[in-house]
Write a protein that holds these residues in place. Structure first.
Motif: not given
Length: 398
Positions: A284, A319, A367
Protein backbone atom coordinates in the motif's frame (compact mmCIF):
# COMPACT_ATOMS: atom_id res chain seq x y z
CA UNK A 1 -25.22 -13.40 -17.05
CA UNK A 2 -26.39 -14.67 -13.66
CA UNK A 3 -28.34 -17.86 -14.31
CA UNK A 4 -25.65 -19.34 -16.56
CA UNK A 5 -22.83 -18.56 -14.15
CA UNK A 6 -21.78 -22.17 -13.39
CA UNK A 7 -21.93 -23.14 -17.07
CA UNK A 8 -19.63 -20.30 -18.06
CA UNK A 9 -17.10 -21.38 -15.43
CA UNK A 10 -17.18 -25.02 -16.55
CA UNK A 11 -16.73 -24.08 -20.21
CA UNK A 12 -14.03 -21.50 -19.47
CA UNK A 13 -15.77 -18.60 -21.22
CA UNK A 14 -16.39 -16.46 -18.11
CA UNK A 15 -13.87 -13.90 -19.33
CA UNK A 16 -15.97 -13.15 -22.41
CA UNK A 17 -19.47 -13.31 -20.92
CA UNK A 18 -19.76 -9.69 -19.70
CA UNK A 19 -18.84 -8.25 -23.09
CA UNK A 20 -21.20 -10.62 -24.95
CA UNK A 21 -24.26 -9.98 -22.79
CA UNK A 22 -23.41 -6.30 -22.44
CA UNK A 23 -23.53 -5.98 -26.22
CA UNK A 24 -26.84 -7.86 -26.42
CA UNK A 25 -28.46 -5.75 -23.70
CA UNK A 26 -27.14 -2.54 -25.25
CA UNK A 27 -28.69 -3.54 -28.58
CA UNK A 28 -32.05 -4.25 -26.94
CA UNK A 29 -32.02 -0.88 -25.17
CA UNK A 30 -31.15 0.97 -28.36
CA UNK A 31 -34.02 -0.75 -30.20
CA UNK A 32 -36.43 0.02 -27.39
CA UNK A 33 -35.46 3.66 -26.83
CA UNK A 34 -37.13 5.91 -24.23
CA UNK A 35 -34.52 4.99 -21.63
CA UNK A 36 -34.29 6.58 -18.21
CA UNK A 37 -31.38 7.20 -15.89
CA UNK A 38 -31.85 6.30 -12.24
CA UNK A 39 -29.70 7.64 -9.36
CA UNK A 40 -26.14 6.43 -9.84
CA UNK A 41 -26.33 5.96 -13.61
CA UNK A 42 -24.63 9.22 -14.50
CA UNK A 43 -22.05 8.74 -11.76
CA UNK A 44 -21.10 5.35 -13.21
CA UNK A 45 -20.97 6.88 -16.70
CA UNK A 46 -18.66 9.61 -15.40
CA UNK A 47 -16.36 6.96 -13.92
CA UNK A 48 -16.24 5.10 -17.24
CA UNK A 49 -15.50 8.30 -19.15
CA UNK A 50 -12.64 9.13 -16.80
CA UNK A 51 -11.21 5.62 -17.11
CA UNK A 52 -11.27 6.02 -20.89
CA UNK A 53 -9.25 9.25 -20.51
CA UNK A 54 -6.65 7.28 -18.54
CA UNK A 55 -5.88 5.36 -21.74
CA UNK A 56 -3.19 8.00 -22.28
CA UNK A 57 -1.08 6.19 -19.66
CA UNK A 58 -0.90 2.96 -21.70
CA UNK A 59 2.59 2.29 -23.02
CA UNK A 60 2.48 -1.10 -24.80
CA UNK A 61 0.12 -3.62 -26.40
CA UNK A 62 -0.12 -5.99 -23.41
CA UNK A 63 -1.00 -3.10 -21.14
CA UNK A 64 -3.56 -1.92 -23.72
CA UNK A 65 -5.17 -5.38 -23.80
CA UNK A 66 -5.43 -5.52 -20.00
CA UNK A 67 -6.74 -1.95 -19.83
CA UNK A 68 -9.34 -2.67 -22.51
CA UNK A 69 -10.51 -5.84 -20.74
CA UNK A 70 -11.02 -4.01 -17.45
CA UNK A 71 -12.85 -1.12 -19.10
CA UNK A 72 -15.09 -3.37 -21.22
CA UNK A 73 -16.08 -5.33 -18.11
CA UNK A 74 -17.00 -2.13 -16.27
CA UNK A 75 -18.98 -0.92 -19.31
CA UNK A 76 -20.85 -4.25 -19.45
CA UNK A 77 -21.58 -4.04 -15.74
CA UNK A 78 -22.96 -0.52 -16.18
CA UNK A 79 -25.10 -1.64 -19.12
CA UNK A 80 -26.50 -4.45 -16.95
CA UNK A 81 -27.55 -1.96 -14.29
CA UNK A 82 -29.16 0.33 -16.88
CA UNK A 83 -30.94 -2.65 -18.45
CA UNK A 84 -32.44 -3.74 -15.12
CA UNK A 85 -33.48 -0.17 -14.31
CA UNK A 86 -35.37 0.08 -17.63
CA UNK A 87 -36.88 -3.43 -17.68
CA UNK A 88 -39.29 -2.76 -14.83
CA UNK A 89 -42.21 -4.39 -16.67
CA UNK A 90 -40.42 -7.71 -17.21
CA UNK A 91 -37.61 -7.97 -14.64
CA UNK A 92 -38.57 -7.84 -10.99
CA UNK A 93 -36.63 -8.37 -7.81
CA UNK A 94 -37.32 -12.14 -7.59
CA UNK A 95 -35.59 -12.58 -10.96
CA UNK A 96 -32.52 -10.80 -9.58
CA UNK A 97 -32.55 -12.72 -6.31
CA UNK A 98 -32.77 -16.05 -8.14
CA UNK A 99 -29.72 -15.04 -10.15
CA UNK A 100 -27.88 -14.28 -6.91
CA UNK A 101 -28.93 -17.70 -5.60
CA UNK A 102 -27.29 -19.34 -8.62
CA UNK A 103 -24.01 -17.51 -8.02
CA UNK A 104 -24.01 -18.16 -4.26
CA UNK A 105 -24.83 -21.85 -4.73
CA UNK A 106 -22.02 -22.20 -7.27
CA UNK A 107 -19.60 -20.53 -4.86
CA UNK A 108 -20.58 -22.83 -2.00
CA UNK A 109 -20.61 -26.08 -4.02
CA UNK A 110 -17.22 -25.38 -5.57
CA UNK A 111 -15.96 -24.27 -2.16
CA UNK A 112 -16.88 -27.63 -0.67
CA UNK A 113 -15.29 -29.47 -3.59
CA UNK A 114 -12.14 -27.38 -3.14
CA UNK A 115 -11.72 -28.63 0.41
CA UNK A 116 -11.89 -32.24 -0.80
CA UNK A 117 -9.92 -31.94 -4.04
CA UNK A 118 -7.56 -29.01 -3.44
CA UNK A 119 -5.09 -29.85 -6.22
CA UNK A 120 -7.68 -30.38 -8.94
CA UNK A 121 -7.68 -28.19 -12.05
CA UNK A 122 -10.51 -28.28 -14.53
CA UNK A 123 -9.56 -28.51 -18.20
CA UNK A 124 -12.33 -26.56 -19.89
CA UNK A 125 -13.30 -26.75 -23.60
CA UNK A 126 -11.67 -23.33 -23.98
CA UNK A 127 -8.29 -24.90 -23.16
CA UNK A 128 -8.53 -27.01 -26.32
CA UNK A 129 -9.45 -24.05 -28.52
CA UNK A 130 -7.09 -21.22 -27.61
CA UNK A 131 -3.50 -21.31 -28.90
CA UNK A 132 -0.95 -22.74 -26.50
CA UNK A 133 0.89 -19.43 -26.52
CA UNK A 134 -2.15 -17.72 -24.97
CA UNK A 135 -2.27 -20.29 -22.19
CA UNK A 136 1.07 -18.93 -21.04
CA UNK A 137 -0.82 -15.80 -19.99
CA UNK A 138 -1.72 -16.15 -16.31
CA UNK A 139 -5.21 -14.64 -16.67
CA UNK A 140 -6.13 -16.81 -19.66
CA UNK A 141 -4.70 -19.90 -17.98
CA UNK A 142 -6.81 -19.39 -14.85
CA UNK A 143 -9.99 -19.15 -16.94
CA UNK A 144 -9.16 -22.00 -19.33
CA UNK A 145 -7.81 -24.32 -16.62
CA UNK A 146 -9.26 -23.04 -13.34
CA UNK A 147 -8.19 -24.45 -10.00
CA UNK A 148 -10.53 -25.26 -7.15
CA UNK A 149 -8.35 -23.96 -4.34
CA UNK A 150 -5.33 -21.89 -3.46
CA UNK A 151 -2.95 -24.25 -1.70
CA UNK A 152 -0.44 -22.24 0.32
CA UNK A 153 2.52 -23.85 2.06
CA UNK A 154 4.50 -21.03 3.68
CA UNK A 155 7.70 -21.80 5.51
CA UNK A 156 7.01 -22.80 9.09
CA UNK A 157 3.49 -24.10 8.50
CA UNK A 158 2.80 -27.56 9.89
CA UNK A 159 0.66 -28.37 6.85
CA UNK A 160 -0.49 -26.54 3.70
CA UNK A 161 -3.42 -24.17 3.92
CA UNK A 162 -6.22 -25.26 1.56
CA UNK A 163 -8.25 -22.16 0.74
CA UNK A 164 -11.29 -22.44 -1.61
CA UNK A 165 -11.08 -20.17 -4.64
CA UNK A 166 -13.32 -21.50 -7.45
CA UNK A 167 -15.25 -20.20 -9.32
CA UNK A 168 -12.73 -17.36 -9.03
CA UNK A 169 -8.97 -17.37 -9.46
CA UNK A 170 -8.27 -16.30 -5.86
CA UNK A 171 -9.57 -17.00 -2.37
CA UNK A 172 -10.19 -13.34 -1.60
CA UNK A 173 -12.60 -13.15 -4.54
CA UNK A 174 -14.41 -16.20 -3.14
CA UNK A 175 -14.61 -14.48 0.25
CA UNK A 176 -15.94 -11.23 -1.22
CA UNK A 177 -18.70 -13.02 -3.14
CA UNK A 178 -19.60 -15.06 -0.05
CA UNK A 179 -19.70 -11.98 2.18
CA UNK A 180 -21.92 -10.01 -0.20
CA UNK A 181 -24.36 -12.81 -1.03
CA UNK A 182 -24.77 -14.75 2.23
CA UNK A 183 -26.85 -11.96 3.83
CA UNK A 184 -28.90 -11.94 0.62
CA UNK A 185 -29.53 -15.66 1.09
CA UNK A 186 -30.81 -14.95 4.60
CA UNK A 187 -33.13 -12.39 3.04
CA UNK A 188 -34.30 -14.96 0.49
CA UNK A 189 -34.97 -17.41 3.34
CA UNK A 190 -37.34 -14.92 4.99
CA UNK A 191 -39.21 -14.47 1.70
CA UNK A 192 -39.78 -18.17 1.04
CA UNK A 193 -43.22 -19.57 1.76
CA UNK A 194 -42.45 -23.24 1.07
CA UNK A 195 -41.18 -25.18 4.08
CA UNK A 196 -39.13 -27.65 1.96
CA UNK A 197 -37.41 -24.74 0.21
CA UNK A 198 -36.75 -23.06 3.53
CA UNK A 199 -35.25 -26.26 4.87
CA UNK A 200 -33.01 -26.73 1.83
CA UNK A 201 -31.75 -23.16 1.96
CA UNK A 202 -31.13 -23.39 5.70
CA UNK A 203 -29.18 -26.60 5.10
CA UNK A 204 -27.17 -24.92 2.35
CA UNK A 205 -26.38 -22.00 4.63
CA UNK A 206 -25.17 -24.40 7.32
CA UNK A 207 -23.02 -26.31 4.82
CA UNK A 208 -21.55 -23.07 3.47
CA UNK A 209 -19.94 -22.37 6.83
CA UNK A 210 -17.43 -25.19 6.26
CA UNK A 211 -15.74 -23.88 3.08
CA UNK A 212 -15.99 -20.33 4.42
CA UNK A 213 -14.11 -21.39 7.54
CA UNK A 214 -11.46 -23.14 5.45
CA UNK A 215 -10.59 -19.87 3.70
CA UNK A 216 -9.19 -18.51 7.00
CA UNK A 217 -10.07 -15.19 5.44
CA UNK A 218 -10.02 -12.17 7.76
CA UNK A 219 -11.45 -9.85 5.13
CA UNK A 220 -14.51 -12.03 4.61
CA UNK A 221 -15.28 -12.03 8.33
CA UNK A 222 -14.78 -8.27 8.57
CA UNK A 223 -17.10 -7.77 5.60
CA UNK A 224 -19.82 -9.91 7.20
CA UNK A 225 -19.52 -7.98 10.45
CA UNK A 226 -19.75 -4.64 8.61
CA UNK A 227 -22.79 -5.91 6.70
CA UNK A 228 -24.56 -7.05 9.88
CA UNK A 229 -23.78 -3.83 11.76
CA UNK A 230 -25.04 -1.71 8.88
CA UNK A 231 -28.33 -3.61 8.59
CA UNK A 232 -28.79 -3.49 12.38
CA UNK A 233 -28.17 0.26 12.36
CA UNK A 234 -30.74 0.74 9.59
CA UNK A 235 -33.34 -1.13 11.67
CA UNK A 236 -32.52 1.01 14.72
CA UNK A 237 -32.91 4.20 12.69
CA UNK A 238 -36.25 2.89 11.41
CA UNK A 239 -37.38 2.24 14.98
CA UNK A 240 -37.26 -1.58 14.72
CA UNK A 241 -34.99 -2.14 17.71
CA UNK A 242 -36.19 -5.70 18.26
CA UNK A 243 -35.26 -6.68 14.70
CA UNK A 244 -31.89 -4.97 15.11
CA UNK A 245 -31.25 -6.98 18.25
CA UNK A 246 -32.14 -10.11 16.30
CA UNK A 247 -29.54 -9.25 13.67
CA UNK A 248 -26.93 -8.59 16.35
CA UNK A 249 -27.83 -11.83 18.12
CA UNK A 250 -27.33 -13.72 14.88
CA UNK A 251 -23.97 -12.01 14.48
CA UNK A 252 -22.96 -12.92 18.03
CA UNK A 253 -24.05 -16.54 17.57
CA UNK A 254 -22.15 -16.78 14.29
CA UNK A 255 -19.04 -15.33 15.92
CA UNK A 256 -19.24 -17.82 18.76
CA UNK A 257 -19.74 -20.69 16.33
CA UNK A 258 -16.75 -19.53 14.28
CA UNK A 259 -14.60 -19.40 17.39
CA UNK A 260 -15.73 -22.86 18.45
CA UNK A 261 -14.97 -24.20 14.98
CA UNK A 262 -11.42 -22.90 15.21
CA UNK A 263 -11.77 -20.25 12.51
CA UNK A 264 -9.95 -17.55 14.46
CA UNK A 265 -7.18 -19.89 15.55
CA UNK A 266 -6.74 -20.93 11.91
CA UNK A 267 -6.45 -17.30 10.87
CA UNK A 268 -3.89 -16.65 13.62
CA UNK A 269 -1.91 -19.70 12.59
CA UNK A 270 -1.77 -18.58 8.97
CA UNK A 271 -0.81 -15.04 9.93
CA UNK A 272 2.00 -16.36 12.11
CA UNK A 273 3.73 -17.89 9.10
CA UNK A 274 2.57 -15.80 6.15
CA UNK A 275 3.12 -12.22 7.44
CA UNK A 276 0.51 -10.88 5.01
CA UNK A 277 -0.31 -7.87 7.19
CA UNK A 278 3.16 -6.36 7.04
CA UNK A 279 3.42 -7.31 3.37
CA UNK A 280 0.20 -5.52 2.51
CA UNK A 281 1.39 -2.44 4.38
CA UNK A 282 4.47 -2.28 2.20
CA UNK A 283 2.41 -2.77 -0.97
CA UNK A 284 0.00 0.00 0.00
CA UNK A 285 2.83 2.41 0.80
CA UNK A 286 4.56 1.76 -2.52
CA UNK A 287 1.25 2.03 -4.39
CA UNK A 288 0.47 5.41 -2.85
CA UNK A 289 3.95 6.78 -3.51
CA UNK A 290 3.86 5.58 -7.12
CA UNK A 291 0.42 7.12 -7.60
CA UNK A 292 1.80 10.47 -6.46
CA UNK A 293 4.03 10.37 -9.53
CA UNK A 294 0.95 10.30 -11.78
CA UNK A 295 -1.92 11.48 -9.56
CA UNK A 296 -4.27 12.60 -12.35
CA UNK A 297 -4.47 9.79 -14.92
CA UNK A 298 -2.68 7.05 -12.96
CA UNK A 299 -0.79 4.19 -14.60
CA UNK A 300 -3.62 2.48 -16.54
CA UNK A 301 -3.01 -1.03 -15.12
CA UNK A 302 -1.38 -2.58 -12.05
CA UNK A 303 2.40 -2.75 -12.33
CA UNK A 304 4.78 -5.34 -10.91
CA UNK A 305 7.24 -4.03 -8.32
CA UNK A 306 10.40 -6.20 -8.47
CA UNK A 307 11.46 -5.22 -4.96
CA UNK A 308 8.22 -6.54 -3.45
CA UNK A 309 7.33 -9.23 -5.96
CA UNK A 310 3.67 -8.17 -6.09
CA UNK A 311 1.92 -5.82 -8.51
CA UNK A 312 1.21 -2.33 -7.27
CA UNK A 313 -2.46 -1.42 -7.53
CA UNK A 314 -3.64 -4.79 -6.22
CA UNK A 315 -4.69 -6.18 -2.82
CA UNK A 316 -7.75 -3.93 -2.71
CA UNK A 317 -9.97 -2.35 -5.34
CA UNK A 318 -9.56 1.13 -3.88
CA UNK A 319 -5.84 0.85 -4.56
CA UNK A 320 -6.56 -0.42 -8.07
CA UNK A 321 -8.73 2.61 -8.80
CA UNK A 322 -6.18 4.98 -7.31
CA UNK A 323 -3.17 3.46 -9.04
CA UNK A 324 -4.74 2.84 -12.44
CA UNK A 325 -7.00 5.88 -12.81
CA UNK A 326 -5.57 8.43 -10.41
CA UNK A 327 -7.18 9.90 -7.34
CA UNK A 328 -10.14 11.14 -9.38
CA UNK A 329 -10.95 7.56 -10.39
CA UNK A 330 -11.19 6.60 -6.71
CA UNK A 331 -13.29 9.65 -5.89
CA UNK A 332 -15.73 8.97 -8.74
CA UNK A 333 -16.29 5.40 -7.53
CA UNK A 334 -17.16 6.68 -4.05
CA UNK A 335 -19.39 9.34 -5.60
CA UNK A 336 -21.33 6.50 -7.24
CA UNK A 337 -21.68 4.60 -3.94
CA UNK A 338 -22.69 7.74 -2.05
CA UNK A 339 -25.20 8.80 -4.67
CA UNK A 340 -26.96 5.43 -4.52
CA UNK A 341 -27.11 5.37 -0.72
CA UNK A 342 -28.29 8.96 -0.38
CA UNK A 343 -30.93 8.62 -3.10
CA UNK A 344 -32.35 5.42 -1.64
CA UNK A 345 -31.99 6.13 2.07
CA UNK A 346 -35.73 6.67 2.52
CA UNK A 347 -36.53 3.17 1.30
CA UNK A 348 -37.75 1.02 4.17
CA UNK A 349 -37.83 -2.70 4.85
CA UNK A 350 -35.48 -5.63 5.15
CA UNK A 351 -34.97 -5.98 1.39
CA UNK A 352 -33.88 -2.36 1.02
CA UNK A 353 -31.56 -2.56 4.02
CA UNK A 354 -29.85 -5.71 2.75
CA UNK A 355 -29.31 -4.29 -0.73
CA UNK A 356 -28.00 -1.07 0.81
CA UNK A 357 -25.75 -3.27 2.94
CA UNK A 358 -24.11 -4.55 -0.24
CA UNK A 359 -23.29 -1.00 -1.32
CA UNK A 360 -22.04 0.06 2.11
CA UNK A 361 -19.98 -3.09 2.63
CA UNK A 362 -18.24 -2.66 -0.70
CA UNK A 363 -17.40 0.92 0.21
CA UNK A 364 -15.71 -0.24 3.41
CA UNK A 365 -13.96 -3.39 2.19
CA UNK A 366 -12.39 -2.32 -1.11
CA UNK A 367 -9.40 -1.03 0.82
CA UNK A 368 -8.32 -4.61 1.42
CA UNK A 369 -10.47 -6.61 -1.03
CA UNK A 370 -10.44 -6.67 -4.81
CA UNK A 371 -13.67 -6.30 -6.76
CA UNK A 372 -13.84 -8.77 -9.63
CA UNK A 373 -16.36 -8.51 -12.44
CA UNK A 374 -18.88 -10.81 -10.74
CA UNK A 375 -18.64 -8.97 -7.43
CA UNK A 376 -18.94 -5.65 -9.26
CA UNK A 377 -22.01 -6.95 -11.08
CA UNK A 378 -23.60 -7.89 -7.74
CA UNK A 379 -22.91 -4.37 -6.49
CA UNK A 380 -24.35 -2.44 -9.44
CA UNK A 381 -27.41 -4.67 -9.79
CA UNK A 382 -28.20 -4.19 -6.10
CA UNK A 383 -27.70 -0.45 -6.61
CA UNK A 384 -29.94 -0.50 -9.68
CA UNK A 385 -32.70 -2.33 -7.80
CA UNK A 386 -32.55 0.28 -5.04
CA UNK A 387 -32.44 3.22 -7.43
CA UNK A 388 -35.31 1.89 -9.52
CA UNK A 389 -37.43 1.47 -6.41
CA UNK A 390 -36.65 5.02 -5.30
CA UNK A 391 -37.70 6.44 -8.67
CA UNK A 392 -40.84 4.28 -8.85
CA UNK A 393 -42.12 5.34 -5.47
CA UNK A 394 -40.44 3.05 -2.97
CA UNK A 395 -41.63 -0.40 -4.02
CA UNK A 396 -38.39 -2.34 -3.78
CA UNK A 397 -40.09 -5.53 -5.00
CA UNK A 398 -41.19 -3.84 -8.19
Amino acid sequence: MLYGFPVYWITGVSLFVPLFFGTVMAAFMVLRGHLRAVPGTLCWAALLCWIAVCLVSVTDFLQFAEFTQRLSDLVAVGISAAYYANARETLRLPHLLRGFIVIWTTVVVLGVLATQFPNFRLTTPLAYIVPRSLLNNEVMYEFAMPRLAEVQDPWGAEEPFVRPAAPFPYTNSWGMAYALLTPVMLLVWTRLSSRPKKFLLALALAVSVYPAAQTSNRGMLIALVIFALFVAARFVIAGSVRTALGVLSLLAASTAAAAAAGVFSSISERQAVSHTTSGRGEIYRETFEKTLQSPVVGWATPSMDPSIGIALGTQGYAWTLMFCYGFLGLVLFYVFLSRVLLATWRLAGTTAYVLQGIVATVGCTIWFYGLGTTQCLILVLAASALARAAVDGGDIDG
